[in-house]
Design a protein around this motif. Structure first.
Motif, PDB file in Angstrom:
ATOM      1  N   THR A  22       0.834  -1.207   0.000  1.00 50.38           N
ATOM      2  CA  THR A  22       0.000   0.000   0.000  1.00 50.38           C
ATOM      3  C   THR A  22       0.867   1.255   0.000  1.00 50.38           C
ATOM      4  O   THR A  22       0.600   2.212  -0.732  1.00 50.38           O
ATOM      5  CB  THR A  22      -0.937   0.012   1.225  1.00 50.38           C
ATOM      6  OG1 THR A  22      -1.845  -1.096   1.117  1.00 50.38           O
ATOM      7  CG2 THR A  22      -1.737   1.300   1.303  1.00 50.38           C
ATOM      8  N   ARG A  32     -12.903  -0.629  -6.579  1.00 51.73           N
ATOM      9  CA  ARG A  32     -12.251   0.282  -5.638  1.00 51.73           C
ATOM     10  C   ARG A  32     -11.124  -0.418  -4.870  1.00 51.73           C
ATOM     11  O   ARG A  32     -11.116  -1.625  -4.739  1.00 51.73           O
ATOM     12  CB  ARG A  32     -13.277   0.866  -4.663  1.00 51.73           C
ATOM     13  CG  ARG A  32     -14.344   1.686  -5.377  1.00 51.73           C
ATOM     14  CD  ARG A  32     -15.220   2.458  -4.424  1.00 51.73           C
ATOM     15  NE  ARG A  32     -16.088   3.366  -5.169  1.00 51.73           N
ATOM     16  CZ  ARG A  32     -16.639   4.444  -4.663  1.00 51.73           C
ATOM     17  NH1 ARG A  32     -16.433   4.766  -3.396  1.00 51.73           N
ATOM     18  NH2 ARG A  32     -17.413   5.223  -5.396  1.00 51.73           N
ATOM     19  N   ASN A  33     -10.192   0.399  -4.378  1.00 52.03           N
ATOM     20  CA  ASN A  33      -9.057  -0.086  -3.569  1.00 52.03           C
ATOM     21  C   ASN A  33      -8.060  -0.909  -4.387  1.00 52.03           C
ATOM     22  O   ASN A  33      -7.447  -1.833  -3.864  1.00 52.03           O
ATOM     23  CB  ASN A  33      -9.526  -0.942  -2.382  1.00 52.03           C
ATOM     24  CG  ASN A  33     -10.200  -0.130  -1.299  1.00 52.03           C
ATOM     25  OD1 ASN A  33     -10.498   1.039  -1.488  1.00 52.03           O
ATOM     26  ND2 ASN A  33     -10.436  -0.733  -0.157  1.00 52.03           N
ATOM     27  N   ASN A  72      -5.214  -1.787  -2.242  1.00 49.97           N
ATOM     28  CA  ASN A  72      -4.918  -0.525  -1.566  1.00 49.97           C
ATOM     29  C   ASN A  72      -5.827  -0.347  -0.352  1.00 49.97           C
ATOM     30  O   ASN A  72      -6.782   0.418  -0.367  1.00 49.97           O
ATOM     31  CB  ASN A  72      -5.101   0.633  -2.559  1.00 49.97           C
ATOM     32  CG  ASN A  72      -4.671   1.974  -1.976  1.00 49.97           C
ATOM     33  OD1 ASN A  72      -3.931   2.025  -1.002  1.00 49.97           O
ATOM     34  ND2 ASN A  72      -5.150   3.051  -2.580  1.00 49.97           N
ATOM     35  N   LYS A 116     -10.772   5.031  -3.498  1.00 52.35           N
ATOM     36  CA  LYS A 116     -10.824   4.297  -2.228  1.00 52.35           C
ATOM     37  C   LYS A 116     -12.278   4.020  -1.841  1.00 52.35           C
ATOM     38  O   LYS A 116     -13.151   4.880  -1.986  1.00 52.35           O
ATOM     39  CB  LYS A 116     -10.158   5.119  -1.115  1.00 52.35           C
ATOM     40  CG  LYS A 116      -8.649   4.998  -1.019  1.00 52.35           C
ATOM     41  CD  LYS A 116      -8.258   3.631  -0.513  1.00 52.35           C
ATOM     42  CE  LYS A 116      -6.854   3.553   0.006  1.00 52.35           C
ATOM     43  NZ  LYS A 116      -6.596   4.169   1.279  1.00 52.35           N
TER      44      LYS A 116
END
Length: 499
Positions: A99, A140-141, A116, A155
């Motif tokens: 990350t 997302r992420n 992430n 995010k």
């Protein structure tokens, strides 16, 4: 052919903990895709085990969880070897290291995707997109390379933790018997490692949690936490708990509710907190927490210097006076405060850095006079890649930089960097680092940690006697005799090896 292999690289040599992060990912695909876990802590040759699974042809994806420090020693060479032998396998990394250091991870050529932050939704969605040959840009992420450029998707809001599926402890038990995950510690004979929440609502600019969770915190309810722990206690005999939350005690209400539920179980436990948060807890709450089995709490004291706390962007209301007051208050409730301090912050001049180190050493001794049971953990400041933070920019301006190649992270110097023992920062001279380490040696001699259960009373008394003169007259240089005893008796530092 669509199986998922999840790998937890080795993080400890003698003590095994439930691999909670990788088990969360297993829970996210349970019932959708076949999965196995390879735990680097439980295998003599984990790479051979991984290769054996992959050679079966049943696995199409491999996920790594990677923390900075020791886990990189297996994660990096294993990932490289897997890519060489099985180039078609899709490799996905998650955890604090990828990350924060996604650029060298993705540019290494053998990691395809970085999760992430939390992967509870992202990971299964990515697998589904890859299985169906669908686009994944809106998941997302996620961080990945596209046309040589790094793409970071939006995010996701933190998930309500009670909505997540139960962790598949029974399936883990079939792969690795759960009993071995319940080790003997200062807290108990069978200590369970457990996560009851994710994130932290603060933005300390030296903390690796901040880029991942961005000052957000979500927790399981007190009842859900109790039910999980009760299940493991009844089935496998757990008698103590280490809460590995970044900040277990954010909510006084939740903490009190949990304490009431766990009290009849007579389990000992430990967690992490902020001083300014817990200093607001009512006396009745603190008394209940102790009665319910809480023996020791880790606090990021960081510094007794208010200017340094501001430089760290510690946030909240924490200050030097409060750190002292709270140490005294914890003594009243018989809860051991475990205070960590970060020494070696950047400053305009070398003299100011030296002065800061001297201040912290004197402040720590003051805390010990207030409450001698206070456990002290020392770190040297190691920059965290919180891009845009003043502290990070200050570190860069003074000549600090992270390795550009992934393989460079497994050099001994950078492993120690990740353990916050060798900062590799230009403003800290070898003499300054020696001063910090020598004080730490003398401090650990005069006040050996209570968490090292292998130390007998006799050994503690001998160390205290040998270190006493040095500690009391501030003679910290060349403490070879104390180092010899530490080496001889294999003194255990909790910040490196846990309890």
């Amino acid at each position: 052919m669509n199986g998922i292999l999840l790998f937890n690289p080795r993080s400890a040599h003698a003590k095994y903990r439930v691999p909670n992060s990788i088990l969360n990912i297993a829970a996210s695909v349970e019932g959708k895709y076949p999965w196995v876990i390879v735990d680097g802590n439980r295998e003599t040759d984990p790479l051979a085990k991984i290769m054996q699974y992959l050679q079966s042809g049943d696995f199409k994806y491999i996920g790594f969880t990677v923390m900075p420090g020791p886990q990189l020693k297996q994660a990096i060479p294993f990932a490289k070897s897997i890519r060489e032998h099985f180039p078609e396998i899709k490799m996905i990394w998650g955890g604090y290291f990828p990350t924060n250091q996604f650029k060298p991870v993705l540019q290494s050529g053998y990691v395809d995707f970085v999760i992430n932050g939390p992967g509870d939704h992202c990971f299964p969605q990515l697998i589904e997109a890859l299985e169906k040959n669908q686009p994944y840009e809106l998941i997302r992420n996620l961080i990945y390379l596209s046309g040589g450029k790094i793409v970071k998707t939006v995010k996701q809001d933190l998930i309500e933790q009670d909505s997540l599926p139960d962790l598949p402890y029974n399936q883990l038990d079939r792969l690795y018997p759960m009993e071995k995950y319940l080790g003997k510690t200062y807290l108990g004979e069978k200590t369970l490692a457990y996560h009851s929440s994710i994130g932290c609502p603060f933005t300390c600019s030296f903390c690796a949690v901040v880029p991942t969770y961005e000052a957000r915190w979500k927790a399981k309810s007190a009842l859900r936490v109790y039910q999980d722990i009760k299940y493991i206690k009844d089935k496998w005999g757990a008698d103590a708990i280490e809460f590995h939350d970044n900040n277990f005690f954010v909510s006084e209400k939740r903490t009190v509710e949990f304490s009431k539920l766990i009290l009849p179980e007579k389990m000992s436990w430990w967690g992490m907190a902020r001083i300014d948060t817990m200093h607001k807890f009512k006396d009745a709450s603190l008394a209940l927490i102790r009665e319910a089995g809480c023996k020791i709490i880790f606090f990021g004291a960081e510094s007794g210097n208010n200017a340094i706390l501001k430089q760290m962007d510690k946030g909240g209301t924490q200050n030097g006076d409060q750190i002292e007051e709270f140490a005294a208050r914890m003594k009243k409730f018989d809860i051991i405060p475990e205070y960590s301090f970060v020494l070696g912050m950047p400053a305009p001049t070398s003299e100011e850095v030296k002065s800061q180190i001297d201040f912290e050493i004197n402040f720590i001794k003051k805390i010990k006079r207030i409450n001698s049971k206070t456990e002290i953990i020392l770190y040297t400041y190691s920059p965290v890649a919180t891009e845009g933070s003043d502290l990070y920019n200050e570190a860069l301006s003074k000549g600090f930089k992270f390795p550009e190649k992934l393989e460079d992270w497994i050099s001994p110097a950078w492993e120690n960097f990740d353990l916050r023992k060798n900062p590799l920062t230009p403003w800290l001279t070898p003499a300054m680092i020696d001063k910090i380490r020598n004080f730490e040696t003398v401090l650990n001699g005069y006040y050996p940690t209570v968490t090292d259960i292998r130390l007998s009373d006799f050994k503690r008394q001998v160390m205290r006697l040998v270190a006493g003169v040095r500690y009391n007259i501030n003679l910290h240089k060349y403490p070879y005799e104390i180092k010899l005893l530490h080496r001889l008796w294999k003194y255990r530092q909790p910040e490196i090896q846990g309890f």
